[in-house]
Design a protein around this motif. Structure first.
Motif, short mmCIF file in Angstrom:
data_model
loop_
_atom_site.label_atom_id
_atom_site.label_comp_id
_atom_site.label_asym_id
_atom_site.label_seq_id
_atom_site.Cartn_x
_atom_site.Cartn_y
_atom_site.Cartn_z
N SER A 16 1.15 -1.30 0.31
CA SER A 16 -0.27 -0.29 0.60
C SER A 16 1.04 0.93 -0.01
N SER A 17 1.40 2.01 -0.84
CA SER A 17 2.35 2.94 -0.84
C SER A 17 1.64 3.46 -2.43
N CYS A 18 3.01 4.76 -2.22
CA CYS A 18 2.17 5.36 -3.55
C CYS A 18 2.94 5.02 -5.21
N ASN A 19 3.87 3.75 -4.80
CA ASN A 19 4.27 3.45 -5.91
C ASN A 19 5.91 4.35 -6.64
N GLY A 20 6.04 5.58 -5.90
CA GLY A 20 7.52 5.96 -5.98
C GLY A 20 7.95 5.20 -5.65
N CYS A 21 8.53 4.10 -4.34
CA CYS A 21 9.19 4.40 -3.71
C CYS A 21 9.81 2.66 -5.05
N ASP A 22 8.35 1.65 -5.18
CA ASP A 22 8.46 1.44 -6.34
C ASP A 22 9.43 0.46 -7.04
N VAL A 82 11.43 0.74 3.01
CA VAL A 82 11.82 1.35 2.78
C VAL A 82 10.86 2.76 1.70
N GLY A 83 11.03 3.77 2.21
CA GLY A 83 10.69 5.11 2.43
C GLY A 83 9.61 5.43 3.56
N ALA A 84 8.83 6.93 3.78
CA ALA A 84 9.07 7.15 4.87
C ALA A 84 7.06 6.54 4.91
N CYS A 85 6.66 5.91 4.27
CA CYS A 85 5.66 5.71 4.44
C CYS A 85 5.18 4.45 5.51
N ALA A 86 6.55 4.05 4.73
CA ALA A 86 6.51 1.83 5.73
C ALA A 86 7.95 2.47 6.25
N GLY A 90 4.42 8.15 7.22
CA GLY A 90 4.74 9.19 6.36
C GLY A 90 3.68 9.78 5.96
N VAL A 91 3.77 10.21 4.72
CA VAL A 91 2.18 11.08 4.69
C VAL A 91 0.74 10.74 4.64
N PHE A 92 0.64 9.25 4.84
CA PHE A 92 -0.76 8.64 5.12
C PHE A 92 -0.58 8.03 6.63
N HIS A 93 0.14 8.64 7.48
CA HIS A 93 -0.27 8.44 8.71
C HIS A 93 -1.07 8.48 9.14
N PRO A 113 14.94 6.30 4.91
CA PRO A 113 13.58 6.90 4.70
C PRO A 113 13.79 7.53 3.74
N GLY A 114 12.83 8.87 3.48
CA GLY A 114 13.05 9.22 2.34
C GLY A 114 11.36 9.26 1.20
N CYS A 115 11.20 10.47 0.83
CA CYS A 115 9.78 10.28 0.39
C CYS A 115 9.78 10.64 -1.06
N ALA A 116 10.10 10.42 -2.14
CA ALA A 116 10.57 9.06 -2.40
C ALA A 116 12.00 9.11 -1.96
N ALA A 117 12.01 7.57 -1.11
CA ALA A 117 13.78 6.78 -1.24
C ALA A 117 14.47 6.61 -2.25
N GLU B 62 0.21 14.35 -5.93
CA GLU B 62 0.89 13.93 -6.10
C GLU B 62 1.42 12.21 -5.97
N ARG B 63 0.79 12.14 -4.51
CA ARG B 63 1.27 11.08 -3.39
C ARG B 63 0.48 10.02 -4.25
N VAL B 64 -0.77 10.92 -4.70
CA VAL B 64 -1.76 9.22 -5.36
C VAL B 64 -1.30 8.13 -6.54
N VAL B 147 11.03 11.35 -8.54
CA VAL B 147 9.66 10.96 -8.92
C VAL B 147 8.66 11.31 -8.34
N ILE B 148 8.73 12.46 -7.61
CA ILE B 148 8.39 13.43 -7.14
C ILE B 148 8.44 14.63 -6.99
N PHE B 149 8.29 15.67 -8.01
CA PHE B 149 9.35 16.70 -7.61
C PHE B 149 7.94 17.66 -6.71
S1 SF4 Z 1 7.52 6.85 0.64
FE1 SF4 Z 1 6.57 8.29 -0.12
S2 SF4 Z 1 7.08 8.39 -2.29
FE2 SF4 Z 1 7.81 6.67 -1.31
S3 SF4 Z 1 6.00 4.86 -1.46
FE3 SF4 Z 1 6.08 6.24 0.02
S4 SF4 Z 1 4.41 8.16 -0.28
FE4 SF4 Z 1 5.52 7.45 -2.06
#
Ligand code: SF4
Lengths: 169, 361
Positions: A16-22, A82-86, A90-93, A113-117, B62-64, B147-149
């Motif tokens: 369940s991430s936003c795909n950015g880190c994937d 991997v990533g702030a949300c894992a 993160g933003v989905f807290h 850490p990092g969004c996206a890592a 953006e994080r959709v 990837v996220i700008f």
């Molecule tokens: S850490 Fe940020 S960029 Fe990575 S999956 Fe989570 S929301 Fe997306």
């Protein structure tokens, strides 16, 4: 002595991430970063994997899937979030159906850490994960050594004794 | 005919970077029915507008999805701008167009790679992703992110691109174009790729229309549906724009449409750089969204995404709704999978370019 006998293989799952880190995880495998030169292979089968790279804050429906993949991996295994949300949600807290962080689902060893890592950070995380894997393999090896010792000093003499007694009868 | 078997596909599957589950009902090797079940990445982002301020929510939008992140940020901002009647400076619109087309380039190259991987053509996967890194370099140079700008905001953009950087983008794209020529020639002339993709997963023009499919999937079946040629903001109207279409409707046609769109995106970016207007890049935003609703669209790399917002005179919106392209294309995917071979399932799924995070939000 190094207890790691083979190149580490990893399995990747999007919890369940936003795909950015994937896509950054996949970018690590491709020519610019190329972790395959270290023998790291992305496998689709959890049963072949040593490292579990997992992204996302896990929602209710994904929770059993993440747990199942984790349980299917053989010991010793390392989990890298991997990533702030894992790491924390993160933003989905404060989304209504997210459990908020991978460590609420399965034990996590390394947090990236990092969004996206960034791919550099992910590779760094994998290297840290290898140290943890080494420790865990050491623990397994020590247990195995102890079992072997036990077999030599306790089990085998006892069996031999019994056999002798049987023969006397 | 034998008894039918059900083969579960996903959620964790090597060809899928994201989880979706399909129950494939098989009769021998043929798929007779495919039942998708989604929800593995549902995060409830639409509900989050109630907790975040309307300007702050751009980051959430953006994080959709991490692949078409810029487009979602833009779509949301555009909806709010429409709601609050904010006039965005021309330069900001041009900059947004450049970034949006760069995302399209990176998204399509990413797709070429994943599609090749589904075919088992590993070296093509590596090749496509190597080319993609040059795009990511340009994005990183101009925005700071890969990837996220996070450059889009309500009322304009956060960063300008200097003339020097604009020139550099054009010269790098020229070089990239030559490499893409190689990639396209390889894919369009390779026997094995023809054998795997031609005539597989065909969607007729009528089906494409009736099932409401969008984006390259619709265009490959001859439906010239592309909201970039509508009156939907950006610099597209001034640049003159014609959608790429094909008529075959099979996996190969979808592949071809995406490859040709790479060239189109390069031309659009060049057009933007040539005609770049001078001036401000953002206007200040005052007040809160009024108690009204607004609805807009953006043509994402995967197709049309629809944004709906409803304000209530406070910092938070009352409702935000997003319909994403994958959501629209799932219906046609189920149709395509009926009657195909089990071995073709990964190809077919990949050629609609599914983005599950978008789809489930
Ligand atoms: S850490 Fe940020 S960029 Fe990575 S999956 Fe989570 S929301 Fe997306």
């Amino acid at each position: 002595m190094s207890y790691i006998k083979k190149s580490p293989w990893l399995v990747h799952y999007d919890g369940s991430s936003c795909n950015g880190c994937d896509i950054e995880v996949l970018a690590c495998l491709t020519p610019l970063y190329d972790v395959e030169r270290f023998g790291i292979v992305n496998t689709g089968n959890p049963k072949h994997a040593d490292i579990f790279l997992v992204t996302g804050g896990v929602n209710a429906q994904n929770l059993p899937v993440v747990k199942q993949i984790y349980e299917q991996m053989p010991e010793p295994k390392v989990v890298i979030a991997v990533g702030a949300c894992a790491c924390t949600g993160g933003v989905f807290h404060d989304c209504y159906n997210m459990i908020g962080g991978m460590d609420k689902a399965i034990p996590v060893d390394v947090y990236v850490p990092g969004c996206a890592a960034r791919p550099e950070a992910i590779i760094d995380g994998v290297v840290k994960g290898l140290a943890v894997l080494e420790e865990k393999q050491k623990a397994v090896a020590v247990l195995a050594e102890r079992a072997e010792e036990e077999r030599e000093t306790v089990l085998e003499p006892t069996v031999a004794m019994h056999k002798q007694q049987e023969a006397k009868k | 005919m034998g008894k039918s078997t059900v083969v579960p596909f996903g959620p964790q599957h090597p060809v899928l970077p994201e989880p979706i589950h399909l129950d494939l009902e098989l009769q021998d090797e043929k798929v007779v029915k495919a039942i998708p079940s989604i929800g593995y990445i549902h995060r409830g982002l639409e509900k989050l507008v109630e907790k975040r301020g309307f300007q702050e929510y751009v980051y959430i939008a953006e994080r959709v999805c991490g692949i078409c992140s810029f487009g979602h940020g833009w779509g949301y901002s555009k909806a709010i701008e429409g709601l609050m009647e904010i006039e965005v400076p021309r330069r900001a619109e041009y900059l947004r167009t450049i970034w949006h087309e760069l995302s399209r380039l990176h998204s399509h190259l990413l797709w070429v790679g994943l599609g090749a991987d589904a075919l088992g053509f590993e070296s093509l996967f590596m090749h496509a992703w190597r080319l993609r890194e040059t795009i990511l370099d340009m994005i990183e140079q101009t925005t700071g992110g890969r990837v996220i700008f996070s450059v889009c905001k309500v009322g304009g953009v956060r960063r300008d691109i200097s003339d020097h950087d604009l020139k550099e983008i054009v010269s790098r794209l020229e070089k990239l174009k030559k490499e893409i020529d190689g990639l396209t020639a390889l894919i369009l002339n390779d026997e094995t790729i023809h054998a795997r993709l031609k005539g597989v997963g065909t969607v007729s023009f009528e089906d494409a229309k009736a099932l409401g499919c969008v984006g390259p999937t619709a265009r490959a079946s001859g439906v010239p549906l592309d909201y970039r040629c509508g009156d939907e903001g950006g610099a597209y109207k001034e640049l003159g724009f014609k959608p790429v279409t094909d008529t075959a409707g099979d996996c190969f046609a979808r592949c071809k449409v995406r490859l040709l769109e790479l060239y189109q995106a390069i031309d659009l970016i060049k057009g933007c750089v040539e005609n770049m207007p001078a001036g401000e890049i953002a206007v200040p935003v005052k007040g809160f969204p009024p108690a009204a609703e607004y609805f807009t669209r953006v043509e994402q790399p995967r197709g049309e995404a629809v944004y709906y917002v409803k304000g209530n005179k406070t910092k938070n919106l009352e409702r935000f709704r997003l319909r994403t392209p994958t959501n629209a294309n799932l219906a046609v995917l189920v149709k395509m999978l009926q009657g195909c071979d089990l071995a073709d399932v990964p190809n077919i799924i990949l050629t609609i370019d599914p983005c599950i995070s978008c789809c489930e939000r």
